[in-house]
Design a protein around this motif. Structure first.
Motif, mmCIF file in Angstrom:
data_model
loop_
_atom_site.group_PDB
_atom_site.id
_atom_site.type_symbol
_atom_site.label_atom_id
_atom_site.label_comp_id
_atom_site.label_asym_id
_atom_site.label_seq_id
_atom_site.Cartn_x
_atom_site.Cartn_y
_atom_site.Cartn_z
ATOM 1 N N GLN A 157 44.654 44.370 49.216
ATOM 2 C CA GLN A 157 44.524 43.579 47.992
ATOM 3 C C GLN A 157 44.225 44.478 46.795
ATOM 4 O O GLN A 157 44.656 44.207 45.690
ATOM 5 C CB GLN A 157 43.437 42.522 48.161
ATOM 6 C CG GLN A 157 43.849 41.459 49.158
ATOM 7 C CD GLN A 157 42.989 40.232 49.053
ATOM 8 O OE1 GLN A 157 42.276 40.036 48.076
ATOM 9 N NE2 GLN A 157 43.057 39.390 50.059
ATOM 10 N N ILE A 164 40.304 43.842 41.276
ATOM 11 C CA ILE A 164 39.771 42.785 42.149
ATOM 12 C C ILE A 164 38.325 43.115 42.535
ATOM 13 O O ILE A 164 37.988 44.255 42.830
ATOM 14 C CB ILE A 164 40.668 42.608 43.392
ATOM 15 C CG1 ILE A 164 40.313 41.333 44.128
ATOM 16 C CG2 ILE A 164 40.606 43.799 44.293
ATOM 17 C CD1 ILE A 164 41.348 40.907 45.127
ATOM 18 N N VAL A 167 34.277 37.691 44.774
ATOM 19 C CA VAL A 167 34.821 36.424 45.261
ATOM 20 C C VAL A 167 36.345 36.410 45.211
ATOM 21 O O VAL A 167 37.001 35.683 45.957
ATOM 22 C CB VAL A 167 34.242 35.246 44.437
ATOM 23 C CG1 VAL A 167 34.756 33.916 44.921
ATOM 24 C CG2 VAL A 167 32.725 35.271 44.506
ATOM 25 N N GLU A 168 36.941 37.222 44.361
ATOM 26 C CA GLU A 168 38.399 37.264 44.234
ATOM 27 C C GLU A 168 39.089 37.661 45.533
ATOM 28 O O GLU A 168 40.243 37.295 45.771
ATOM 29 C CB GLU A 168 38.793 38.219 43.118
ATOM 30 C CG GLU A 168 38.308 37.757 41.745
ATOM 31 C CD GLU A 168 38.559 38.801 40.664
ATOM 32 O OE1 GLU A 168 39.052 39.906 40.988
ATOM 33 O OE2 GLU A 168 38.266 38.498 39.494
ATOM 34 N N TYR A 169 38.391 38.407 46.399
ATOM 35 C CA TYR A 169 38.957 38.766 47.699
ATOM 36 C C TYR A 169 39.213 37.525 48.549
ATOM 37 O O TYR A 169 40.174 37.463 49.295
ATOM 38 C CB TYR A 169 38.012 39.709 48.473
ATOM 39 C CG TYR A 169 38.163 41.156 48.086
ATOM 40 C CD1 TYR A 169 39.258 41.894 48.504
ATOM 41 C CD2 TYR A 169 37.194 41.789 47.317
ATOM 42 C CE1 TYR A 169 39.394 43.220 48.159
ATOM 43 C CE2 TYR A 169 37.330 43.117 46.977
ATOM 44 C CZ TYR A 169 38.428 43.832 47.397
ATOM 45 O OH TYR A 169 38.563 45.139 47.068
ATOM 46 N N GLN A 170 38.356 36.514 48.444
ATOM 47 C CA GLN A 170 38.488 35.307 49.250
ATOM 48 C C GLN A 170 39.587 34.405 48.718
ATOM 49 O O GLN A 170 40.060 33.514 49.420
ATOM 50 C CB GLN A 170 37.160 34.556 49.285
ATOM 51 C CG GLN A 170 36.073 35.354 49.937
ATOM 52 C CD GLN A 170 34.721 34.674 49.815
ATOM 53 O OE1 GLN A 170 34.612 33.579 49.295
ATOM 54 N NE2 GLN A 170 33.685 35.332 50.320
ATOM 55 N N GLN A 171 40.000 34.588 47.494
ATOM 56 C CA GLN A 171 41.020 33.732 46.896
ATOM 57 C C GLN A 171 42.418 34.333 46.991
ATOM 58 O O GLN A 171 43.382 33.705 46.609
ATOM 59 C CB GLN A 171 40.660 33.461 45.423
ATOM 60 C CG GLN A 171 39.351 32.727 45.296
ATOM 61 C CD GLN A 171 38.827 32.728 43.876
ATOM 62 O OE1 GLN A 171 39.347 33.407 43.013
ATOM 63 N NE2 GLN A 171 37.770 31.960 43.663
ATOM 64 N N GLY A 172 42.537 35.557 47.486
ATOM 65 C CA GLY A 172 43.845 36.203 47.593
ATOM 66 C C GLY A 172 44.536 35.876 48.903
ATOM 67 O O GLY A 172 44.186 34.923 49.596
ATOM 68 N N GLU A 173 45.522 36.666 49.218
ATOM 69 C CA GLU A 173 46.290 36.471 50.455
ATOM 70 C C GLU A 173 45.470 36.875 51.656
ATOM 71 O O GLU A 173 44.748 37.848 51.625
ATOM 72 C CB GLU A 173 47.558 37.323 50.400
ATOM 73 C CG GLU A 173 48.533 36.872 49.353
ATOM 74 C CD GLU A 173 49.766 37.758 49.298
ATOM 75 O OE1 GLU A 173 50.033 38.466 50.279
ATOM 76 O OE2 GLU A 173 50.438 37.750 48.284
#
Length: 173
Positions: A157, A164, A167-173
């Motif tokens: 990611q 990134i 929390v943005e890690y949890q919203q990605g692929e």
């Protein structure tokens, strides 16, 4: 095509034509079909080139390649098992159901909870054993002089989005 000397030590690869001629003249015998390996039945000069082995360790696939300065001598990709955790869960369910049956003759077991020194989970132990087995396979058919093992964890990611965080890690692929 790979040649092994009469003592079982690996020599260099040869062309299919040379292997066919050696087999026809009864100067060699077939040792292994995959990869095709022959063993010389007479003494040889023992000429060897330096061979470097590269191993790309992965969780599902293992890539392995043996090269000289000019040629690629051996390439392989092995697929590792990924079903070990599920099989152990099924085995655990059967064991629990067996223990919960009312059987008077089953002795109590409660002092067997220590893991031995150096214990690894079976799924990780399988991956380690598979890597070692592949490296040994190449060592048995080629005179490997150096081994390079690539161990890297990539943040995929972060490769796509450099900014990134959190929390943005949890919203990605």
């Amino acid at each position: 095509m790979y040649i092994i000397n009469k003592h079982g030590k690996p020599l260099m690869p040869c062309s299919p034509r040379k292997a066919r001629l050696l087999l026809k003249q009864k100067k060699a015998k077939v040792v292994r079909r995959t990869p095709f390996t022959i063993q010389l039945l007479y003494g040889s000069s023992g000429y060897k080139q330096p061979v470097s082995l590269g191993v790309d360790m992965g969780t599902r696939h293992v890539g392995i390649s043996a090269t000289t300065k000019k040629d690629v001598l051996f390439e392989a990709e092995a697929q590792l098992r990924t079903d070990i955790v599920e099989l152990l869960a099924i085995r655990r369910q059967f064991r629990r159901s067996r223990r919960n049956r009312k059987t008077r003759y089953r002795e109590a077991r409660f002092l067997n909870r220590r893991k031995p020194e150096g214990w690894l989970p079976p799924s990780i132990q399988h991956k380690i054993n598979s890597h070692i087995k592949l490296i040994d396979l190449v060592h048995n058919i080629l005179p490997v002089t150096s081994v390079t093992i690539e161990v890297a964890a990539f943040d995929t990611q972060k490769l796509k989005n450099l900014n990134i965080r959190g929390v943005e890690y949890q919203q990605g692929e």
